[in-house]
Design an enzyme around this catalytic site. Sequence first.
Site, PDB file in Angstrom:
ATOM      1  N   ALA A  78       0.979  -0.967   0.135  1.00  0.00           N
ATOM      2  CA  ALA A  78       0.036  -0.257   0.225  1.00  0.00           C
ATOM      3  C   ALA A  78       0.932   1.401  -0.258  1.00  0.00           C
ATOM      4  CB  ALA A  78      -0.970  -0.001   1.642  1.00  0.00           C
ATOM      5  N   SER A 130      -8.743 -10.269   3.118  1.00  0.00           N
ATOM      6  CA  SER A 130      -7.822 -10.605   4.935  1.00  0.00           C
ATOM      7  C   SER A 130      -8.096 -11.807   4.858  1.00  0.00           C
ATOM      8  CB  SER A 130      -9.761 -10.525   5.948  1.00  0.00           C
ATOM      9  OG  SER A 130      -8.595 -10.751   7.399  1.00  0.00           O
ATOM     10  N   GLY A 131      -7.396 -12.598   5.927  1.00  0.00           N
ATOM     11  CA  GLY A 131      -6.618 -13.810   5.817  1.00  0.00           C
ATOM     12  C   GLY A 131      -5.163 -14.171   5.659  1.00  0.00           C
ATOM     13  N   LYS A 184     -12.476  -2.697   5.220  1.00  0.00           N
ATOM     14  CA  LYS A 184     -11.299  -3.681   6.129  1.00  0.00           C
ATOM     15  C   LYS A 184     -10.434  -2.693   7.257  1.00  0.00           C
ATOM     16  CE  LYS A 184      -8.427  -6.616   5.617  1.00  0.00           C
ATOM     17  NZ  LYS A 184      -6.499  -6.227   5.744  1.00  0.00           N
ATOM     18  N   HIS A 187     -11.696  -3.629  10.357  1.00  0.00           N
ATOM     19  CA  HIS A 187     -11.250  -4.984  10.156  1.00  0.00           C
ATOM     20  C   HIS A 187     -10.056  -5.471  11.092  1.00  0.00           C
ATOM     21  CE1 HIS A 187      -9.149  -8.486   9.306  1.00  0.00           C
ATOM     22  NE2 HIS A 187      -9.702  -9.534   9.384  1.00  0.00           N
ATOM     23  N   ASN A 188      -9.332  -4.303  10.117  1.00  0.00           N
ATOM     24  CA  ASN A 188      -8.247  -4.565  10.891  1.00  0.00           C
ATOM     25  C   ASN A 188      -7.735  -4.097  12.424  1.00  0.00           C
ATOM     26  OD1 ASN A 188      -7.116  -5.549   8.399  1.00  0.00           O
ATOM     27  ND2 ASN A 188      -5.512  -4.779   8.458  1.00  0.00           N
ATOM     28  N   GLU A 191      -8.822  -6.091  14.992  1.00  0.00           N
ATOM     29  CA  GLU A 191      -7.404  -7.112  15.201  1.00  0.00           C
ATOM     30  C   GLU A 191      -6.926  -6.883  16.229  1.00  0.00           C
ATOM     31  OE1 GLU A 191      -6.181  -8.559  10.652  1.00  0.00           O
ATOM     32  OE2 GLU A 191      -3.923  -7.468  11.326  1.00  0.00           O
ATOM     33  N   ARG A 447     -15.388  24.953  30.701  1.00  0.00           N
ATOM     34  CA  ARG A 447     -14.941  25.905  28.670  1.00  0.00           C
ATOM     35  C   ARG A 447     -15.926  27.086  28.875  1.00  0.00           C
ATOM     36  NH1 ARG A 447     -17.829  23.414  25.036  1.00  0.00           N
ATOM     37  NH2 ARG A 447     -16.779  23.979  23.356  1.00  0.00           N
TER      38      ARG A 447
HETATM   39  C1  6PG Z   1      -5.410  -9.323   7.654  1.00  0.00           C
HETATM   40  C2  6PG Z   1      -4.225  -8.658   8.178  1.00  0.00           C
HETATM   41  C3  6PG Z   1      -3.236  -8.446   7.138  1.00  0.00           C
HETATM   42  C4  6PG Z   1      -2.219  -7.882   7.778  1.00  0.00           C
HETATM   43  C5  6PG Z   1      -2.183  -6.703   8.416  1.00  0.00           C
HETATM   44  C6  6PG Z   1      -1.413  -6.734  10.131  1.00  0.00           C
HETATM   45  O1  6PG Z   1      -6.509  -9.030   7.887  1.00  0.00           O
HETATM   46  O2  6PG Z   1      -5.063 -10.309   6.465  1.00  0.00           O
HETATM   47  O3  6PG Z   1      -4.379  -7.615   8.534  1.00  0.00           O
HETATM   48  O4  6PG Z   1      -3.591  -7.310   6.403  1.00  0.00           O
HETATM   49  O5  6PG Z   1      -1.707  -9.404   8.361  1.00  0.00           O
HETATM   50  O6  6PG Z   1      -1.862  -5.563   7.885  1.00  0.00           O
HETATM   51  O7  6PG Z   1      -1.100  -5.589  10.491  1.00  0.00           O
HETATM   52  P1  6PG Z   1       0.140  -4.809  11.427  1.00  0.00           P
HETATM   53  O8  6PG Z   1       1.053  -4.652  10.049  1.00  0.00           O
HETATM   54  O9  6PG Z   1      -0.709  -3.429  11.151  1.00  0.00           O
HETATM   55  O10 6PG Z   1      -0.509  -5.589  12.101  1.00  0.00           O
END
Ligand code: 6PG
Length: 472
Positions: A78, A130-131, A184, A187-188, A191, A447
């Site tokens: 990216a 993802s995966g 996504k 999702h992260n 995660e 404030r």
């Molecule tokens: C997924 C993961 C994948 C990746 C992450 C790791 O869904 O398969 O999220 O996209 O492992 O980008 O992210 P970091 O390097 O920020 O922990």
Amino acid sequence: MAKQKYNYGMIGLGTMGRNLALNMSDHGYSVAGFDKTASQIDAFMQNAGSREVFATSNLVDFFNALESPKKIIMLVPAGKTVDLIIDELIPHLKANDVLMDCGNSHFTDTDIRSKKLEKLNINFMGIGVSGGESGARKGPSIMPGGAKEAYENIKDMLEAISAKASDEPCVQWLGPGSAGHYVKMVHNGIEYSIMQLISEAYHLLKQVGKASNKDLHDIFSKWNEGVLNSFLIEITADIFEKKDELSSGELIDKILDSAQQKGTGGWTSEDAMKLQVPLPVIDIAVTMRDISAIKQERIAMHKILTGPGVINTYDKDSLINWLQEALYFAIIASYAQGFALLYAASKKYKYDLNLENIARIWRGGCIIRSALLENIRTAFSQNPGLSNIIGDEKIAKKLMGAQTEIRKVIQIGSEAGIPIPGFMMALAYYDSYRSEWLPANLIQAQRDYFGAHTYERNDKEGIFHTHWEAKK
Ligand code: 6PG
């Protein structure tokens, strides 16, 4: 030169691109690959074996090898690389071609790229995948965004290669523009959050419960059979039994306690701040990676700053049970915060997201897949307008049922001086979210006192300002 025309093009033959291409090939889609690095091409050809694939580092040959309209997937790092490649591709692309970015691009970049390519009538799709490596090979969860009409051209292929949960493909067109990459990103964020919580449970089990790696393997394996059943709990159990190949003992004890990140968790927090959606568990997960990374400072401070240390001991089974419930509680809070952000972003960015579909496609293939997502999916199917899953009666009951245990866990962590901010934030989120009254009246008064920022009253309509320093 290719001897035939291929259905799809794959740009970037690193592990992810290679595995996705092989997955496509397994499902009857022929793939031509492009990569500038000769070794990647060799690896791809080797992995492909007798499969019908073609790979080149010549862009003209690559385009000639593809059937029209061209359907090209990019799986490259990216950032700037994506723009550089798009610029190289533009002279070769024609109207109605579909270009898919399956990397973890920032959603705002995806919007800019979509607009740029739209002017040339080229369909650009930002697709979250993802995966990890094995997901790409065996079936990932796929989060596509972009023009719906363009999606129709790639739908069958994506459904074929995606993971399946209860026989349903873990892919669904999510919305226009950057919708796929936004989902996504969130999702992260979730995660990061779940990983932090699991590591906090590990910290307490190891230092308060004096659990060995074997115990930890057993505890996490058992947890994976219950309400916590999920990919991250499953791999955590595996991690604790992995032997070190370079010395004795388990590998986990040899890994430096300094976490890295590519940024997607932080992006989630940033955008949530912008949209004023509270995400404290995700925020703290990002912060804790940052704290872990300042290892040298921590070592120096360890010599100066004191704390209580582990004094009390607890019955092991009780501790394991409290932690299981606390994790369940905090993981629900993590999903709740992620989905609440999606709810707000859907309105703000006009994605018109269907949150039930998102819960559905996250049930398989992706890193945050878990049994809990089935309950979340049901909650959205019963109430598609749900702004926060905690508003669902069954999910609220699950949280309420685990609150005693998470309070206990926080007490144990705090008395031993063990940082468990993920659990703390999850509980604070819950306690704030259920508070009819919060002390924000005082913040408003302050404030207004120092900045004449005005305030509203709880007994009268209107905007008020007080001369606070005037004689009492
Ligand atoms: C997924 C993961 C994948 C990746 C992450 C790791 O869904 O398969 O999220 O996209 O492992 O980008 O992210 P970091 O390097 O920020 O922990």
